[in-house]
Every structure is written in structure tokens, then in C-alpha cells.
Write an enzyme that holds these catalytic residues in place. Structure first.
Site, PDB file in Angstrom:
ATOM      1  CB  CYS A   1      46.009  30.259  42.849  1.00 40.16           C
ATOM      2  SG  CYS A   1      45.137  29.233  41.705  1.00 40.16           S
TER       3      CYS A   1
ATOM      4  CG  ASN B   1      50.176  31.202  41.061  1.00 39.99           C
ATOM      5  OD1 ASN B   1      50.685  32.247  41.102  1.00 39.99           O
ATOM      6  ND2 ASN B   1      49.123  31.086  40.228  1.00 39.99           N
ATOM      7  N   GLY B   2      50.180  28.113  39.281  1.00 38.79           N
ATOM      8  CA  GLY B   2      50.791  27.857  38.187  1.00 38.79           C
ATOM      9  C   GLY B   2      50.294  26.799  37.575  1.00 38.79           C
TER      10      GLY B   2
ATOM     11  CE1 TYR C   1      41.713  41.666  34.438  1.00 40.02           C
ATOM     12  CE2 TYR C   1      42.549  39.424  34.598  1.00 40.02           C
ATOM     13  CZ  TYR C   1      41.507  40.247  34.781  1.00 40.02           C
ATOM     14  OH  TYR C   1      40.632  39.939  35.392  1.00 40.02           O
TER      15      TYR C   1
ATOM     16  N   GLY D   1      41.669  34.835  42.996  1.00 41.55           N
ATOM     17  CA  GLY D   1      41.227  33.668  42.880  1.00 41.55           C
ATOM     18  C   GLY D   1      39.897  33.807  43.991  1.00 41.55           C
TER      19      GLY D   1
HETATM   20  P1  5GP Z   1      37.403  39.382  26.954  1.00 41.55           P
HETATM   21  O1  5GP Z   1      36.038  40.401  27.190  1.00 41.55           O
HETATM   22  O2  5GP Z   1      37.820  39.854  25.676  1.00 41.55           O
HETATM   23  O3  5GP Z   1      37.264  38.000  26.878  1.00 41.55           O
HETATM   24  O4  5GP Z   1      38.428  39.520  28.076  1.00 41.55           O
HETATM   25  C1  5GP Z   1      39.020  40.737  28.270  1.00 41.55           C
HETATM   26  C2  5GP Z   1      38.699  41.412  29.509  1.00 41.55           C
HETATM   27  O5  5GP Z   1      38.636  40.595  30.547  1.00 41.55           O
HETATM   28  C3  5GP Z   1      39.637  42.600  29.959  1.00 41.55           C
HETATM   29  O6  5GP Z   1      38.726  43.649  30.406  1.00 41.55           O
HETATM   30  C4  5GP Z   1      40.263  42.050  31.185  1.00 41.55           C
HETATM   31  O7  5GP Z   1      40.489  43.166  32.057  1.00 41.55           O
HETATM   32  C5  5GP Z   1      39.392  40.961  31.530  1.00 41.55           C
HETATM   33  N1  5GP Z   1      39.678  39.614  32.308  1.00 41.55           N
HETATM   34  C6  5GP Z   1      39.379  38.843  33.075  1.00 41.55           C
HETATM   35  N2  5GP Z   1      39.894  37.826  33.071  1.00 41.55           N
HETATM   36  C7  5GP Z   1      41.076  37.937  32.497  1.00 41.55           C
HETATM   37  C8  5GP Z   1      42.038  36.927  31.997  1.00 41.55           C
HETATM   38  O8  5GP Z   1      42.200  36.029  32.652  1.00 41.55           O
HETATM   39  N3  5GP Z   1      43.091  37.175  31.221  1.00 41.55           N
HETATM   40  C9  5GP Z   1      42.959  38.374  30.598  1.00 41.55           C
HETATM   41  N4  5GP Z   1      43.869  38.923  29.586  1.00 41.55           N
HETATM   42  N5  5GP Z   1      41.831  39.594  30.698  1.00 41.55           N
HETATM   43  C10 5GP Z   1      41.117  38.835  31.654  1.00 41.55           C
HETATM   44 MG    MG Z   2      38.872  44.603  32.237  1.00 43.07          MG
END
Ligand code: 5GP
Ligand code: MG
Ligand code: SF4
Length: 470
Positions: free
Chosen positions: A12, A112-113, A252, A38
Site C-alpha cells: 500500500c 503498509n506491510g 517492480y 494500490g
Molecule cells: P506473472 O504474470 O508472471 O504472474 O507476473 C509478473 C508480471 O506481473 C510482471 O510483468 C510484473 O511487472 C507484474 N506484476 C504485477 N504485480 C506484481 C507483483 O505484485 N509482484 C511482481 N513481482 N510482479 C508483479
Molecule cells: Mg510488468
């Protein structure tokens, strides 16, 4: 009966202002800059010195607040929250800030956490007769503080904080004080800034730039800041230990224009891309990134490899993060709605497709397919972080291990499943160096637990991963 504690506070954003007549409006702009953290709900609490007022609701900042509502939040201090949540915990009562009123006054909390011992504390509190109204672990903290109310509030808060374990950046507010706390390891980002004489606190520094504030410093691990009309005071509720800031924030979550712990996110991502080019080179014609979060890494890869960077993928419009959509089916639709491949750029080409991370593998699989359908001759997937093999207990939606593709498959197997001509991930050393540039060693760098399984705090046997129960 013991209610389930669901993951409510993952990733968040929090923002606070003390000492400004437009505090609610500034908080609105600050939260807007943190919207990427969020999109499911938001709230602002304001104090005029005598009374706390709250406005909150479901949706994006601009959907939640009307001009009228902001105008009603009159007061010289405000704090707010943008909320990320998944299926099952989307109730209105869980939208933050939470506001508790008692005869002695109000207490607002935003967090947040994720607390790793929330479940244990909740059972304890309920056994002792406390009635918890939300499924949020944030409320647990309010009860711990309330239970210590025989102490002056500052001490009651320190007492409450000393009992919780895990990751937390907290904002608390009473009619005449704002409290800012960062967990003993500083897992989540939290910065202090100022605008003239007024103090600002934010999950990310990008919000300071937006409201014209100046970055002052990090809120230190284990530090409690007490802000009032008398000024700012710093206390410690835990002995100093090495900070283990979440590495995923660099990979990310955070906005590229934010600085985390003094290090710019875009620059760090670019170094991740460069390191990846050195670790996993490939003969190719173009490098392309998956908008938006992997563009910086793709630019770094292209620069280091000497291969042109092109916009091979275009994000059509803001659909919201794929993760927010609860079912796999909807997620897949979401990815499709969001992105398209540019035929004129990838047709007949050997393409390096850089993405920031792989969680379930959904995004990579769909994008490889999309690029091939647009004529790409080869698609080499390069991921600017290591394989995510372990769940995060600190408030990040990296899913439960059953859904983590890298927890159950080798790199070769993933390569096959996503249909790539080759696949490589950045090493943990490469990631650590890209962030810290030798400034800190592997033993003392950021948290990398989702990659390495080496958790920086104890993990309680009864720790419920936010998503295993949601
Ligand atoms: P996947 O499609 O492999 O399940 O998720 C990875 C992709 O989703 C990456 O393109 C990343 O930018 C995006 N992404 C969206 N939400 C998250 C998150 O909470 N953690 C991570 N590591 N990637 C996320
Ligand atoms: Mg992505
Ligand atoms: Fe961040 Fe991963 Fe650590 Fe969770 S486990 S805090 S996502 S680095």
C-alpha cells in the site's frame, strides 16, 4: 471465534502532512502520486486540533474524493492511505485509515506491510476479551496500544510497536499528534520531507516532488517520529539493526522517479538491465521492455548489449495492474487488454523481451505469444530479477508457493512453458550489486527472501501467508 487475518496491507501507500492549512488537499495529491501502490481503496483523516475527520471509499483517488469532501476535511494535518487488496478482503471497513474513537479521543492508523505475528496477537487479544471489528492486522496494533493506555500515549505506542513483528510503515494520528514508525528492519520504504515549515511523510519520494516538498531523510528502521505543533521528535522503539529494505521495491513496486534509501529506482533498474546483459547475452536485433515497470531495465540491457532499444510493446491504456484481477482467467484477459505488440518493429526480428519479474508466468507467456503473432522470429526473455521461489510474508503479493512458477519448475521448464527461444534471470548477486553497487555486502543487503528463502525476520509457525487464506 478467531477471525481469519487476511492480507490487507500489502504494497500500500501512505502519505501524511503536518502543519499546512491545505493538508487534506496535499494528501490527496500525495496519494495520487502513490496510486500505483494500490488502486482498490483510499482514505484521508484530517485533524483540526480538536477532532479527527475521515473520508474513505473504494476505488482510485479521484473516484473516492469529491472536491466537496476534501473541502470538508478542514485542518492543519492529514494522513492518508491507498490500498491494495485481493479477493475476499475488499470490505469497506478494511479501507484505511482506520479510525477509533474513545472518550479520551480518537486514534487513526494507516499501515503498509504485513505483520508476521498478527494471528498470534489476535488470538491473545481475543482471549483477553478484545473485540476486533475488522479482519485487518492494523486493528491488532490499535488494540495493543489501547491495552497500554495506562501509559502516556507515546509510550503506549512504543509498547504496541515492540510487540509486533514483520514489515510495517505506520502512520498514526490523534487530534494533536502524528506518529510515524518504520519496522526494526525498515522492510518497507518510508521517507520524511518538508514543505516550508510543514512536515511530510511518504512511502515514496515521488510524492514529495509532486507536492513541491523537499526530501529530508529516511524514517530509520526502529524509529518513531512524533510530530506536533511543537516540532518533531525522534525516538527508538528497537535497537539499531541493519536495514533490509525490500528488493522488490527496486525491481517492480516503486515508481522510477522515486529514491529509495537514497538510491534512484530508475537508475537501479537500468543497472539491473546492464548486469543482465552481461550475465545473459544473446544475438538479437532489438530489445524491448514490457511497459511500464521494465522499461528502465530494458534500456539498460540495450545500452550494455549495444542492441537498439525499441518500443516493441505498447500499453494501450491504464487498465490497472494485472494482479488485482482475482481469477487467472480475468488476469489473462487483463494482460491482453493492456498490451499490444508493434508489428512494424518486431516483424522478422530476433527480439530480446525484458521484463522485471516472473511470478506465475502469465505475463511472459502471453507476451511471447503476442510478439510471435506479430512476426517476431525469435523471442529471448530476460528477467531483471532472480526467480521468485518463496512467498513473501511482508505484505507483497508474490502469491503462495503453489502459484509461483519458479517454485515448482526449473528455468528450462519455465522457458518451455512460456514458449521463449531462451530465458534467463538476473542472479541474486547481480541484483544486489545493481541496487547497492558494492555499498553493502550480500549479508547486509536488502531483503531477497522471495528469491533466496532467507527471511530477515523470524517467521512464525502460524504465519498465514496473506493469500493462502484469502
Ligand atoms: P506473472 O504474470 O508472471 O504472474 O507476473 C509478473 C508480471 O506481473 C510482471 O510483468 C510484473 O511487472 C507484474 N506484476 C504485477 N504485480 C506484481 C507483483 O505484485 N509482484 C511482481 N513481482 N510482479 C508483479
Ligand atoms: Mg510488468
Ligand atoms: Fe520484498 Fe521479496 Fe522480501 Fe517480500 S520477500 S519483502 S517481496 S524482497
Amino acid at each position: 471465534m478467531l477471525g481469519e487475518i487476511k492480507g490487507l496491507n500489502e504494497e500500500c501507500g501512505i502519505f501524511g502532512v503536518w502543519g499546512h492549512l491545505d493538508s487534506a488537499q496535499l494528501t490527496y495529491y500525495g496519494l495520487h502520486a502513490l496510486q500505483h501502490r494500490g488502486q482498490e481503496g483510499a482514505g484521508i483523516v484530517t485533524t483540526n486540533g480538536e477532532e479527527l475527520k475521515l473520508a474513505k471509499g473504494h476505488g482510485l483517488i479521484n473516484e473516492v474524493f469529491s472536491q466537496q469532501q476534501l473541502d470538508d476535511l478542514v485542518g492543519h494535518a492529514s494522513m492518508g492511505h491507498v490500498r491494495y487488496a485481493t479477493a475476499g478482503d475488499g470490505g469497506y471497513e478494511n479501507i484505511q485509515p482506520l479510525l477509533f474513537r474513545s472518550q479520551t479521543g480518537g486514534l487513526a492508523l494507516a499501515h503498509n506491510g504485513n505483520l508476521v505475528n498478527a494471528q498470534a496477537l489476535k488470538s491473545q487479544l481475543e482471549a483477553q476479551g478484545s473485540i476486533l471489528q475488522t479482519t485487518s492486522d492494523t486493528e491488532v496494533v490499535a488494540h495493543l496500544i489501547k491495552r497500554a493506555r495506562h501509559l502516556p500515549l507515546d509510550e503506549a505506542i512504543m509498547e504496541g510497536l515492540s510487540m509486533i513483528k514483520g514489515a510495517y510503515a505506520f502512520l498514526l494520528m490523534t487530534e494533536d499528534r502524528m506518529y510515524v514508525a518504520n519496522d526494526p528492519r525498515g522492510l518497507r520504504p518510508l521517507s520524511l520531507g518538508h514543505l516550508g515549515d510543514s512536515w511530510m511523510v511518504s512511502s515514496e519520494t515521488c510524492a514529495f516532488d509532486v507536492v513541491g516538498a523537499t526530501y529530508e531523510r529516511e524514517v530509520k528502521p526502529g524509529e518513531l517520529l512524533i510530530i506536533s505543533d511543537d516540532g518533531i521528535e525522534s525516538k527508538r522503539f528497537s535497537a539499531p539493526i541493519q536495514r533490509t529494505l525490500c528488493s522488490m521495491e527496486y525491481v517492480y513496486f516503486s515508481r522510477p522517479d522515486s529514491d529509495l534509501d537514497g538510491k534512484n529506482v530508475h537508475a537501479s533498474r537500468k543497472r539491473m538491465g546492464k548486469a543482465l546483459a552481461n550475465e545473459a547475452p544473446v544475438e538479437a536485433d532489438v530489445v524491448t521492455g514490457v511497459p511500464d515497470s521494465s522499461i528502465s531495465a530494458a534500456i539498460g540491457y540495450a545500452e550494455e548489449a549495444g542492441i537498439p532499444y525499441e518500443l516493441g510493446l505498447i500499453k494501450n491504456r491504464y487498465v490497472g495492474r494485472t494482479f488485482i484481477q482475482p481469477s487467472q482467467e480475468l488476469r489473462e484477459q487483463g494482460v491482453k487488454m493492456k498490451l499490444s505488440a508493434v508489428r512494424g518493429i518486431v516483424d522478422g526480428k530476433r527480439v530480446v523481451m525484458v521484463d522485471d519479474s516472473i511470478v506465475r508466468g502469465t505475463t511472459s507467456r502471453r507476451i511471447v505469444k503476442m510478439l510471435k503473432e506479430a512476426g517476431a522470429k525469435e523471442v529471448h526473455v530476460r528477467i531483471a530479477s532472480p526467480p521468485i521461489k518463496n512467498p513473501c510474508y511482508y505484505g507483497i503479493d508474490t502469491s503462495n508457493s503453489g502459484e509461483l512458477i519458479a517454485a515448482n519448475n526449473t528455468v528450462e521448464e519455465i522457458e518451455q512453458q512460456i514458449g521463449a527461444d531462451s530465458l534467463s534471470f538476473l542472479s541474486t548477486e547481480g541484483l544486489n550489486d545493481a541496487i547497492y553497487q558494492g555499498e553493502e555486502s550480500m549479508e547486509h543487503g536488502g531483503c531477497m527472501a522471495c528469491f533466496t528463502g532467507n527471511y530477515p525476520t523470524e517467521i512464525y509457525p502460524n504465519t498465514v501467508h496473506p493469500y493462502e487464506k484469502a
